[in-house]
Motif scaffolding. Structure first.
Motif: not given
Length: 720
Positions: A564-573
């Motif tokens: 959940f804490q990868t850059p792509s996940s942060i962008r999606a969230f």
């Protein structure tokens, strides 16, 4: 005290009987305990109704000036039906709903007892947030939290203890504005998918004023005798059996699946269905599942936020109803080792306010292919994020078994859609899937049967099933909001990228040309198509192929949480969860994982030392005494009997050693933080637990059944 055999054979009559000409129609009972818009209209002025309708549609914020009118009407409606209390019903990060009941009773200025419900009480409650999981967002000395009525979910009356309580579905957040529940991120994700969905609809000329995610949650569960359940501390405290030898018969004959439902189980089903239908939960399906004592219920599709409310309500109804029938309803993902576990298959799609399913291939072809491409590319990019959304200690026991997909994230599209995707990648732009030939049964009285575009792949993590995607990996006990929030987030993220590219190529706002759409979809599909797989996900060949495709295979949940804490996940969230809220969810997941394994280790040690080993030693003593008496009588014991006693002694010694090893692991992690505990218990702890289980289960197969202190699998599973 009754013996286990007497308990099992004792006939328990169903608490209620159903049927007959006086039985009211199902449809007549639907939502009778729900304050629907029609109910609101019976006690609110047209001006308030018009405003409330816009609020429920998400087009206007609730105006507090109407709160007193709404509260007064709700009070009258609830009291007419016998309610005496109300509660803000909310969904903290525990995985279950929470409630604090307050009476309508108050005192007038003259000290007289009266019933009153104010608008301020309707709009806001104030529970103590310190004891709910917050992942570091709140502390004991700064724990103020708020529950706020969510008008998008209708108030309902909950039955219990021969009374009714007015429940107000609510949101839960901290004094410092962070979301402390599952509902706020879910609603934010729906806003995000709606915004991009409306762009998609406008691009392709599809009329829509609102777009929302839909959900149909198939709920699997086990039913066992409550008397036997109460004799299994592991089932009561952990939800699963930490010990239990394989019975002589399990599910090998596949005779339970879709079999005739026993009268007692059917009485339970009809009882909980009647309660559910009054709460507006549109249950459609019931049947026996694959494993003995396993069953399933499934509703009609609804707006996802409402469907999730209904699923939480349904699980609680089932648990409470089971008690009335002298049964226990088990919702754990794997209550019994060696037979099927239980899932909550989440069927997800997007729909418009006009009733159009955007994932129906028979609708607008270009729109469908654009959305399909967004889903494929999103799952490929955010595979680890999807795995994290269903990660738990319980689900780890189930994933990869014959009843659940493996931990390799893949998408099943079916042969027809796979063909279209392959054509798009190769530059052959066709949008019509090839229809399958009708099925001719070669029977003179049967017409040809229209075949679906695709088969069903039960081994797929994320499968297209005609007009929706089935997220099969969700666990039966899990709160379904997080997986749906993640699906909404990643699809909205990718769809926005695709639409931005389409907008750049059609700047004048005219409908995009098909060849432009195909070219852009091709660019997104080419690097993502590796996630599409239509074969058997259980084979070693697929595991090797998945490695070549560089697909993640996260076997244990403890390895998934930080996805959940990868850059792509942060962008999606973005606009759904901020970085502090994301970090809190990761911390809560690790803490829950570690605590779950700690509880199970404690149970294994306690059960073995205080129940199982004393029983085994007693049996050993009895057998050794028999051999000694034979020797006194100058009868030479059969060598096989001696060998059996020695074998029993050896297994007892192995069990003591295995339990001591578990106790040592428990001591080693005692002072560690939850992240470290989760990692060690998820690796070393799980290995030691499995070793202890194998030995104790072997002991169960040796020890005198009359002395064994726990109900066995065959007693618990084959009761109906």
């Amino acid at each position: 005290m009754e013996s286990r055999t007497e308990i099992k054979s004792r006939a328990v009559k169903p608490s209620r009987l159903y049927g007959g000409s006086n039985q009211p129609k199902y449809s007549a009972q639907f939502a009778t305990h729900v304050c629907t818009m029609g109910t609101f209209a019976s006690f609110l002025a047209p001006e308030v109704i018009d405003h409330l309708r816009l609020v429920i549609e998400g087009r206007r914020a609730l105006d507090p000036k109407y709160a007193d009118d709404i509260a007064e009407g709700l009070l009258t409606w609830a009291m007419q039906r016998g309610a005496t209390h109300y509660t803000h019903w909310f969904q903290p990060l525990t995985g279950a709903a929470a409630e604090k009941h307050d009476a309508f009773l108050t005192l007038s200025s003259k000290g007289a007892a009266i019933e009153k419900f104010k608008g301020s009480e309707l709009l806001r409650g104030e529970p103590d947030a310190s004891s709910f999981p917050s992942g570091g967002l709140r502390t004991t000395h700064s724990a103020r939290g708020y529950t706020v009525w969510d008008p998008m979910s209708p108030p309902f009356l909950w039955e219990g203890a021969q009374g009714l309580t007015l429940c107000l579905p609510s949101l839960f957040f901290s004094w410092t504005k962070e979301a402390l529940d599952y509902k706020i991120p879910l609603l934010r994700s729906d806003q995000k998918i709606e915004a991009v969905g409306l762009r998609l609809a406008k691009f392709f000329g599809v009329p829509a004023k609102a777009i929302f995610s839909t959900l149909g949650a198939e709920q699997e569960y086990f039913l066992i005798e409550r008397s036997l359940y109460s004799m299994r501390p592991d089932l009561m405290l952990a939800g699963r059996t930490v010990f239990g030898a394989k019975p002589a018969k399990g599910q090998e004959l596949e005779d339970h699946y879709f079999g005739a439902i026993s009268e007692r189980v059917l009485a339970f089903m009809r009882d909980f269905e009647e309660h559910a239908i009054r709460l507006g939960i549109p249950l459609k399906t019931r049947h026996n599942e694959v494993a003995p004592a396993q069953h399933e219920t499934a509703p009609i599709f609804e707006k996802a936020s409402l469907a999730i409310d209904h699923n939480l309500m349904l699980m609680e109804i089932m648990r409470q109803t089971a008690v009335r029938h002298d049964l226990a309803c088990l919702l754990h993902e794997k209550p019994f080792q060696g037979i099927n576990g239980s899932g909550k298959h989440c069927n997800w799609s997007l729909a418009t306010d006009t009733g159009l399913n955007l994932l129906d291939p028979k609708g607008n072809k270009l729109l469908f292919l654009t959305l399909l491409t967004a889903v494929v590319a999103a799952v490929h990019e955010h595979a680890a994020m999807l795995r994290s959304s269903i990660a738990s200690a319980g689900n780890d026991h189930r994933l990869g078994g014959s009843e659940a997909p493996p931990t390799i994230i893949s998408i099943y599209l079916g042969a027809a859609l796979e063909g279209i995707v392959d054509d798009l990648i190769r530059g052959k732009f066709a949008t019509e899937p090839k229809a399958n030939d009708p099925i001719d049964l070669c029977l003179s009285h049967m017409p040809p049967h229209e075949a679906d575009l695709s088969d069903r792949n039960r081994t797929s993590f994320f499968a297209f099933t005609g007009n929706k995607f089935e997220f099969r990996a969700v666990g039966s006990a899990q709160h379904p909001a997080l997986p749906i929030t993640v699906i909404n987030a990643i699809v909205a993220d990718r769809l926005a990228l695709i639409l931005d590219e389409l907008a750049r190529d059609t700047p004048d706002g005219t409908p995009p040309k098909p060849d432009v759409v195909y070219r852009i979809l091709q660019q997104h599909l080419k690097p993502s198509v590796g996630v599409v797989f239509g074969g058997n996900g259980y084979t070693m060949e697929w595991e090797e192929e998945a490695k070549r495709r560089k697909l993640p295979n996260i076997r244990h949940s403890v390895e998934a949480f930080h996805a959940f804490q990868t850059p792509s996940s942060i962008r999606a969230f973005e606009h759904i969860l901020n970085e502090k809220e994301i970090a809190s969810r990761v911390e809560i997941a690790e803490e829950r994982y570690a605590k779950t394994l700690q509880i199970e280790i404690n149970l294994m040690i306690d059960l073995c030392r205080t129940r199982i080993l004393p029983a085994a030693l007693d049996d050993q003593k009895t057998r050794a005494g028999a051999l000694e008496r034979l020797s006194y009588g100058k009868i030479k014991p059969d060598e096989r009997i001696v060998r059996d006693v020695e074998t029993l002694q050896g297994v007892i010694g192995d069990a003591i050693e295995a339990i001591d090893a578990l106790a040592l692991v428990r001591e080693q992690v005692a002072g560690m933080g939850f992240e470290a505990k989760a990692k060690i218990l998820g690796d070393l702890g799980r290995t030691k637990m499995q070793r202890a289980r194998e030995i104790v289960d072997r002991l169960e197969a040796i020890v005198d059944a009359g002395k064994w202190p726990l109900p066995k699998y065959e007693e618990m599973l084959f009761w109906s």
